[in-house]
Design a protein around this motif. Structure first.
Motif, short mmCIF file in Angstrom:
data_model
loop_
_atom_site.label_atom_id
_atom_site.label_comp_id
_atom_site.label_asym_id
_atom_site.label_seq_id
_atom_site.Cartn_x
_atom_site.Cartn_y
_atom_site.Cartn_z
N ASN A 145 -3.99 14.50 -0.48
CA ASN A 145 -4.08 13.22 0.21
C ASN A 145 -4.15 12.05 -0.77
O ASN A 145 -3.49 11.02 -0.57
CB ASN A 145 -5.30 13.21 1.12
N SER A 146 -4.93 12.19 -1.83
CA SER A 146 -5.06 11.08 -2.78
C SER A 146 -3.74 10.82 -3.49
O SER A 146 -3.41 9.67 -3.81
CB SER A 146 -6.18 11.35 -3.79
N SER A 147 -2.95 11.87 -3.74
CA SER A 147 -1.64 11.68 -4.34
C SER A 147 -0.73 10.89 -3.40
O SER A 147 -0.01 9.97 -3.83
CB SER A 147 -1.00 13.02 -4.69
N ARG A 148 -0.78 11.22 -2.12
CA ARG A 148 0.03 10.48 -1.14
C ARG A 148 -0.42 9.01 -1.06
O ARG A 148 0.42 8.10 -0.95
CB ARG A 148 -0.07 11.13 0.23
N LEU A 149 -1.72 8.78 -1.13
CA LEU A 149 -2.23 7.42 -1.10
C LEU A 149 -1.73 6.63 -2.32
O LEU A 149 -1.36 5.46 -2.22
CB LEU A 149 -3.76 7.42 -1.07
N PHE A 150 -1.71 7.30 -3.47
CA PHE A 150 -1.24 6.61 -4.67
C PHE A 150 0.26 6.31 -4.57
O PHE A 150 0.71 5.21 -4.91
CB PHE A 150 -1.53 7.45 -5.92
N PHE A 151 1.04 7.27 -4.10
CA PHE A 151 2.47 7.02 -3.96
C PHE A 151 2.73 5.88 -2.97
O PHE A 151 3.63 5.06 -3.17
CB PHE A 151 3.20 8.28 -3.50
N ARG A 152 1.93 5.81 -1.92
CA ARG A 152 2.10 4.72 -0.96
C ARG A 152 1.73 3.39 -1.60
O ARG A 152 2.34 2.36 -1.30
CB ARG A 152 1.28 4.96 0.31
N GLU A 153 0.75 3.40 -2.46
CA GLU A 153 0.41 2.17 -3.18
C GLU A 153 1.58 1.74 -4.06
O GLU A 153 1.88 0.54 -4.16
CB GLU A 153 -0.85 2.42 -4.02
N LEU A 154 2.27 2.68 -4.69
CA LEU A 154 3.46 2.32 -5.45
C LEU A 154 4.55 1.77 -4.53
O LEU A 154 5.24 0.81 -4.87
CB LEU A 154 3.98 3.54 -6.22
N ASN A 155 4.69 2.38 -3.35
CA ASN A 155 5.67 1.88 -2.38
C ASN A 155 5.35 0.44 -1.99
O ASN A 155 6.26 -0.34 -1.68
CB ASN A 155 5.66 2.73 -1.12
N ARG A 156 4.07 0.08 -1.99
CA ARG A 156 3.68 -1.29 -1.65
C ARG A 156 4.28 -2.31 -2.60
O ARG A 156 4.48 -3.48 -2.25
CB ARG A 156 2.15 -1.42 -1.65
#
Length: 469
Positions: free
Chosen positions: A69-80
């Motif tokens: 989950n934390s990896s997905r959160l980080f990737f979404r932050e990059l998507n931001r």
């Protein structure tokens, strides 16, 4: 962590890694202590960053579910920030294949929102050749697909060639064994047609590495193999020519945006004017790609890097480069997109909005080409699309956003942090800068000792106290 020169641990972190009054000192690096012998929480990397690497490795690990989950959160932050692809240069204590299991699982589940091309980073001093001999039997460059694939070797090829970019200390001299160890690894990689990259900050290191490369090339021609140096802050024109002759490239990162003040204090403003000499690299026709060197060395925000390329300024406001070593906005953006695609051997496949290229794009919160320069570093995406799928949306596109991800574990900083320069109370899609207080570099130009970092010039010494955001 601040660059590769120091890190700050709170009391809970000190307990987690076992640093207390009775903990032994490191043979290299310093655990700063108060007058009673208790660790203050400040770790100082002198003469190298091994104390920081090894301390990171001592930290407790999340459960598998929370890692996913934390990896997905980080990737979404990059998507931001509109990021759709990244080239992973590896890192200390990132062991292949064991530490790649989480990303492998996300890829299998179709949950990656970032395309990743990853390099294999050797982990064992004096055993580097053995690592690469093992890996060339296990996998090969290009293994995977357009979302997740092997990119090659590096950026650590041999530990004897690692010249860490800590400008608070003098330039390190590489050991005499560098050439012999590096030659064995390069020969093996070229024989197996593995692209490779090498961390190299200083021209002196680059010079010695090129001597090795040329020697190997005379016996086993590189013959179009993609290879490159990372960083190259002080590379000479002659060595740029040698890189060009061997068919190599140079990947530049915005480390000077975060430590330009340190460089000027040690080497002077004249030397800093072409550190790195990006304009000269482009004039000589060398492939150049731009990046951030995140997440350990600097922020993952690409617009800080673009701002630095365009204005020539540090995040603390110091002007480093004359106009002739700055880039126009279109040039800078090209290095981040089309330019970087060469470094993952995907040139012509990604990096441009063109028929036949991968369906990735971002709609930004402002017009990159027309907004004032100072606003560039506050840009972010309001709509990010990867492989034709919306992976991030805000502001007027909020209704198209993918479902929110859970906050786990429940103490995760995600609950309060909100992301780089973005408090949870901010309006979605707003581009605001982080609160910070700037200080002026000392007029005398001298270097600051490590003992002063908590004093007159703030926690990190020179520049801005909000480096980590």
């Amino acid at each position: 962590m601040h660059l590769y020169d120091r890190a700050l641990l709170n009391a809970a972190a000190l307990r987690a890694v076992g640093y207390d009054k009775n903990a032994p000192n490191f043979p290299a690096g310093e655990v700063q202590r108060d007058r009673h012998g208790n660790p203050t929480g400040l770790l100082i990397a002198n003469p190298n960053a091994n104390i920081l690497y090894s301390t990171l490795a001592k930290g407790p690990k999340l459960s598998r579910e929370d890692q996913l989950n934390s990896s997905r959160l980080f990737f979404r932050e990059l998507n931001r920030f509109g990021i759709t692809s990244a080239i992973d240069a590896g890192g200390g204590f990132q062991n292949y294949p064991d530490d790649y299991g989480v990303v492998n699982e996300l890829h299998r589940n179709g949950e990656l929102s970032i395309r990743l091309a990853y390099n294999l980073f050797t982990q064992r001093p004096k055993q580097e050749l053995a690592d690469f001999q093992t890996w060339t039997k296990m996998t090969r460059p290009g293994d995977g697909d357009d979302f997740y694939r092997v990119n090659g070797a590096g950026e650590m090829l041999v530990f004897s060639a690692a010249d860490f970019e800590d400008f608070l200390v003098p330039r390190p001299d590489m050991l005499p064994v560098m050439e012999g160890e590096l030659k064995a690894v390069i020969r093996h990689l070229v024989e197996n047609r593995w692209p490779f990259r090498l961390h190299a900050t200083y021209n002196e290191t680059i010079e010695r590495a090129l001597n090795v490369y040329e020697e190997v090339n005379r016996v086993i021609p590189f013959d179009g193999l993609h290879w490159f140096f990372d960083h190259c802050e002080t590379i000479s024109d002659r060595n740029i020519e040698r890189v060009k002759t061997l068919g190599g490239g140079i990947a530049v990162q915005n480390r000077m945006a975060f430590q330009g003040e340190y460089f000027v204090a040690r080497y002077g403003s004249q030397q800093a004017k072409r550190t790195p000499p990006i304009r000269r690299m482009l004039e000589m026709g060398v492939p150049v790609g731009a990046g951030t060197d995140a997440t350990r060395v600097s922020s993952y925000n690409p617009y800080l890097s673009l701002y630095w390329l365009i204005t020539g300024k540090t995040v603390g406001g110091l002007s480093l480069y004359p106009q002739e070593n700055r880039l126009h906005r279109e040039e800078a953006l090209k290095l981040y997109t089309m330019g970087s695609s060469w470094f993952s051997t995907e040139d012509g496949k990604k990096g441009a909005l063109a028929p036949g290229q991968l369906a990735d794009l971002a709609v930004l919160s402002g017009d990159y080409f027309s907004i004032p320069e100072e606003e560039i570093k506050h840009l972010e995406s309001v709509l990010t699309i990867v492989d034709g799928k919306i992976v991030y949306a805000s502001a007027e596109f909020s209704k198209l956003a993918p479902p929110p991800l859970p906050v786990s574990p429940d103490w995760s900083p995600v609950k309060e942090y909100g992301g780089y320069a973005k408090a949870l109370t901010q309006t979605l899609g707003a581009s605001q800068s982080a609160a910070c207080s700037h200080v002026t570099a000392p007029a005398h130009g001298g270097t600051q000792s490590h003992l002063q970092v908590m004093g007159e010039f703030g926690l990190w010494g020179l520049g801005c106290d909000c480096f980590a955001f």
